[in-house]
Design an enzyme around this catalytic site. Sequence first.
Site, PDB file in Angstrom:
ATOM      1  N   TYR A  75       0.839  -1.203   0.000  1.00 49.07           N
ATOM      2  CA  TYR A  75       0.000   0.000   0.000  1.00 49.07           C
ATOM      3  C   TYR A  75       0.876   1.256   0.000  1.00 49.07           C
ATOM      4  O   TYR A  75       1.432   1.662   1.024  1.00 49.07           O
ATOM      5  CB  TYR A  75      -0.950   0.015   1.211  1.00 49.07           C
ATOM      6  CG  TYR A  75      -1.872  -1.187   1.299  1.00 49.07           C
ATOM      7  CD1 TYR A  75      -2.192  -1.937   0.165  1.00 49.07           C
ATOM      8  CD2 TYR A  75      -2.424  -1.590   2.506  1.00 49.07           C
ATOM      9  CE1 TYR A  75      -3.031  -3.050   0.238  1.00 49.07           C
ATOM     10  CE2 TYR A  75      -3.274  -2.693   2.589  1.00 49.07           C
ATOM     11  CZ  TYR A  75      -3.561  -3.413   1.442  1.00 49.07           C
ATOM     12  OH  TYR A  75      -4.395  -4.507   1.528  1.00 49.07           O
ATOM     13  N   GLN A 197      -8.118 -13.519   5.320  1.00 49.62           N
ATOM     14  CA  GLN A 197      -8.666 -12.244   4.849  1.00 49.62           C
ATOM     15  C   GLN A 197      -9.100 -12.365   3.391  1.00 49.62           C
ATOM     16  O   GLN A 197      -8.288 -12.277   2.483  1.00 49.62           O
ATOM     17  CB  GLN A 197      -7.615 -11.126   5.005  1.00 49.62           C
ATOM     18  CG  GLN A 197      -8.200  -9.767   4.684  1.00 49.62           C
ATOM     19  CD  GLN A 197      -7.222  -8.612   4.785  1.00 49.62           C
ATOM     20  OE1 GLN A 197      -7.210  -7.719   3.936  1.00 49.62           O
ATOM     21  NE2 GLN A 197      -6.406  -8.594   5.822  1.00 49.62           N
ATOM     22  N   LEU A 228     -17.083  -2.630   1.771  1.00 47.95           N
ATOM     23  CA  LEU A 228     -17.952  -1.596   1.184  1.00 47.95           C
ATOM     24  C   LEU A 228     -17.925  -1.686  -0.341  1.00 47.95           C
ATOM     25  O   LEU A 228     -18.307  -0.744  -1.042  1.00 47.95           O
ATOM     26  CB  LEU A 228     -17.484  -0.204   1.630  1.00 47.95           C
ATOM     27  CG  LEU A 228     -17.279  -0.021   3.143  1.00 47.95           C
ATOM     28  CD1 LEU A 228     -16.716   1.365   3.460  1.00 47.95           C
ATOM     29  CD2 LEU A 228     -18.597  -0.240   3.894  1.00 47.95           C
ATOM     30  N   CYS A 229     -17.460  -2.836  -0.829  1.00 47.65           N
ATOM     31  CA  CYS A 229     -17.324  -3.064  -2.278  1.00 47.65           C
ATOM     32  C   CYS A 229     -16.577  -1.915  -2.960  1.00 47.65           C
ATOM     33  O   CYS A 229     -17.009  -1.386  -3.985  1.00 47.65           O
ATOM     34  CB  CYS A 229     -18.663  -3.332  -2.945  1.00 47.65           C
ATOM     35  SG  CYS A 229     -18.435  -4.225  -4.494  1.00 47.65           S
ATOM     36  N   GLN A 308     -14.833   9.917   7.346  1.00 47.26           N
ATOM     37  CA  GLN A 308     -15.396   8.739   6.684  1.00 47.26           C
ATOM     38  C   GLN A 308     -15.706   7.629   7.686  1.00 47.26           C
ATOM     39  O   GLN A 308     -16.440   6.696   7.380  1.00 47.26           O
ATOM     40  CB  GLN A 308     -14.437   8.217   5.606  1.00 47.26           C
ATOM     41  CG  GLN A 308     -14.401   9.115   4.380  1.00 47.26           C
ATOM     42  CD  GLN A 308     -13.550   8.524   3.270  1.00 47.26           C
ATOM     43  OE1 GLN A 308     -12.442   8.051   3.523  1.00 47.26           O
ATOM     44  NE2 GLN A 308     -14.047   8.557   2.058  1.00 47.26           N
TER      45      GLN A 308
HETATM   46  P1  NAP Z   1     -13.696  -0.680   0.904  1.00 51.91           P
HETATM   47  O1  NAP Z   1     -13.530  -0.632   2.355  1.00 51.91           O
HETATM   48  O2  NAP Z   1     -14.619  -1.677   0.323  1.00 51.91           O
HETATM   49  O3  NAP Z   1     -14.135   0.771   0.361  1.00 51.91           O
HETATM   50  C1  NAP Z   1     -13.399   1.894   0.730  1.00 51.91           C
HETATM   51  C2  NAP Z   1     -13.967   3.137   0.108  1.00 51.91           C
HETATM   52  O4  NAP Z   1     -15.310   3.335   0.542  1.00 51.91           O
HETATM   53  C3  NAP Z   1     -13.244   4.406   0.538  1.00 51.91           C
HETATM   54  O5  NAP Z   1     -12.057   4.608  -0.154  1.00 51.91           O
HETATM   55  C4  NAP Z   1     -14.294   5.460   0.260  1.00 51.91           C
HETATM   56  O6  NAP Z   1     -14.315   5.820  -1.116  1.00 51.91           O
HETATM   57  C5  NAP Z   1     -15.585   4.713   0.551  1.00 51.91           C
HETATM   58  N1  NAP Z   1     -16.064   5.120   1.870  1.00 51.91           N
HETATM   59  C6  NAP Z   1     -15.477   4.915   3.082  1.00 51.91           C
HETATM   60  N2  NAP Z   1     -16.179   5.515   4.044  1.00 51.91           N
HETATM   61  C7  NAP Z   1     -17.216   6.137   3.440  1.00 51.91           C
HETATM   62  C8  NAP Z   1     -18.288   6.917   3.904  1.00 51.91           C
HETATM   63  N3  NAP Z   1     -18.432   7.208   5.199  1.00 51.91           N
HETATM   64  N4  NAP Z   1     -19.205   7.351   3.010  1.00 51.91           N
HETATM   65  C9  NAP Z   1     -19.080   7.055   1.700  1.00 51.91           C
HETATM   66  N5  NAP Z   1     -18.082   6.331   1.183  1.00 51.91           N
HETATM   67  C10 NAP Z   1     -17.156   5.863   2.051  1.00 51.91           C
HETATM   68  O7  NAP Z   1     -12.267  -0.745   0.201  1.00 51.91           O
HETATM   69  P2  NAP Z   1     -11.073  -1.775   0.089  1.00 51.91           P
HETATM   70  O8  NAP Z   1      -9.850  -0.973   0.024  1.00 51.91           O
HETATM   71  O9  NAP Z   1     -11.316  -2.746  -1.008  1.00 51.91           O
HETATM   72  O10 NAP Z   1     -11.093  -2.627   1.436  1.00 51.91           O
HETATM   73  C11 NAP Z   1     -10.724  -2.096   2.706  1.00 51.91           C
HETATM   74  C12 NAP Z   1      -9.367  -2.600   3.174  1.00 51.91           C
HETATM   75  O11 NAP Z   1      -9.235  -4.001   2.973  1.00 51.91           O
HETATM   76  C13 NAP Z   1      -8.151  -2.002   2.458  1.00 51.91           C
HETATM   77  O12 NAP Z   1      -7.853  -0.705   2.890  1.00 51.91           O
HETATM   78  C14 NAP Z   1      -7.096  -3.005   2.827  1.00 51.91           C
HETATM   79  O13 NAP Z   1      -6.640  -2.789   4.144  1.00 51.91           O
HETATM   80  C15 NAP Z   1      -7.864  -4.318   2.736  1.00 51.91           C
HETATM   81  N6  NAP Z   1      -7.725  -4.990   1.411  1.00 51.91           N
HETATM   82  C16 NAP Z   1      -7.043  -6.176   1.392  1.00 51.91           C
HETATM   83  C17 NAP Z   1      -6.890  -6.860   0.197  1.00 51.91           C
HETATM   84  C18 NAP Z   1      -6.149  -8.177   0.213  1.00 51.91           C
HETATM   85  O14 NAP Z   1      -5.812  -8.698  -0.857  1.00 51.91           O
HETATM   86  N7  NAP Z   1      -5.894  -8.739   1.363  1.00 51.91           N
HETATM   87  C19 NAP Z   1      -7.421  -6.347  -0.988  1.00 51.91           C
HETATM   88  C20 NAP Z   1      -8.134  -5.151  -0.942  1.00 51.91           C
HETATM   89  C21 NAP Z   1      -8.276  -4.475   0.276  1.00 51.91           C
HETATM   90  P3  NAP Z   1     -13.679   7.210  -1.646  1.00 51.91           P
HETATM   91  O15 NAP Z   1     -12.217   6.959  -1.659  1.00 51.91           O
HETATM   92  O16 NAP Z   1     -14.247   7.383  -3.000  1.00 51.91           O
HETATM   93  O17 NAP Z   1     -14.067   8.272  -0.700  1.00 51.91           O
END
Ligand code: NAP
Length: 350
Positions: A75, A197, A228-229, A308
């Site tokens: 990251y 995970q 949160l997709c 957020q």
């Molecule tokens: P997610 O949590 O599904 O979505 C995050 C996004 O949701 C944010 O960037 C933001 O978008 C939006 N959001 C957050 N709070 C909000 C609110 N209060 N109102 C409206 N929109 C909101 O994203 P993800 O990155 O896929 O998953 C989360 C975590 O999982 C990552 O940070 C990472 O630590 C982990 N992850 C792990 C893997 C793996 O392979 N192990 C892969 C992916 C992710 P905006 O940026 O547009 O504001």
Amino acid sequence: MGCCLWAEVCARGSVEYAVGMEYTEIHGRQVSRVGLGTWAIGGSEWGTVTDTEAIATCIGAVERGINLIDTAPIYGHGRAEEIVGRAMRELGSREAFYIATKAGLNWELTPGDPGCYADSRPERLRMELEESLRRLQTDFIDLYQVHWPDTTVPVEETAGVLAEFVQAGKVGAVGVSNYNVGQMETFARVMPLATNQPPYNLFEREIDAETLPWCREHGVAVLTYSSLCRSLLGGRLRVDTEFAEGDVRREDPKFQQPRYGQYLAAVERLKELARERYGKTVIELAARWVLDRPGVSVALWGAKRPEQLDAVAGVVGWKLDAAAMAEIDRIVAECVTDPVGPEYLTPAVR
Ligand code: NAP
């Protein structure tokens, strides 16, 4: 992995938690059921995030009762881990965070190529551990996860290297990410597996078939990513929302028309359901959906600004009933006629 709700002030170490938050146990440690995801804080694949905003987001998580922080060397190519280290320093407490970081992705590709590949060679894992400890400014990682399976390295060998880290006192518990059941079974024969995970949200349920039941049966805590997709379930996206150059959502097949319109239509109907039945927003409904699925311990929540995380308070302390679960299924099935999973995230093979 029992869960509890702490609605009053409780002090741990030098950090005070003063909110309603649900907690669960991982390997004998109490962790918040909503964890901060720091991929976006890396600053390279979700638009720009300043150091000030990124550190404030980590501190804001703690202020909201979140202690589990999920990060990884990939990251921001080290930046997210450095930010977590700096946030702990500002808080003056290593104990503020249950640090879940990862290893096993290599980004040293040809210049200009932004991709990465799975790399769990023992020497790579040993080097990554030392680098993560340095960036995080700590001598101990609470949970160390293999980020993606490296199909060119025997799983037993990877598990053996992580066992070494625990024996050396540098790591508390070990986990995996994106492993299938066969890979987890092999891993767990060498080293007890604390966590897995996988991706999971109400649009992406691939793990319902095998992974989630297996983890439940074997006492492996599940930390869901993309809860949160990747912002689709945040409720603020529109058909004309534009993403900055380099933002992963430009590549994500869910965000491409005509499919994007199907997902947005589902979100509109989910908004109505959340409001009418529970007086909630769609993001609260979506995160609650993840937490209410049997076998899920922690929902990771990606954020790059502290505000957020305000919605997290509306996620804890209530439950979805069976009728709402069924209605969610109906809405998704009716609106999303051409679904696609998160496979595009899969890294290359070395
Ligand atoms: P997610 O949590 O599904 O979505 C995050 C996004 O949701 C944010 O960037 C933001 O978008 C939006 N959001 C957050 N709070 C909000 C609110 N209060 N109102 C409206 N929109 C909101 O994203 P993800 O990155 O896929 O998953 C989360 C975590 O999982 C990552 O940070 C990472 O630590 C982990 N992850 C792990 C893997 C793996 O392979 N192990 C892969 C992916 C992710 P905006 O940026 O547009 O504001």
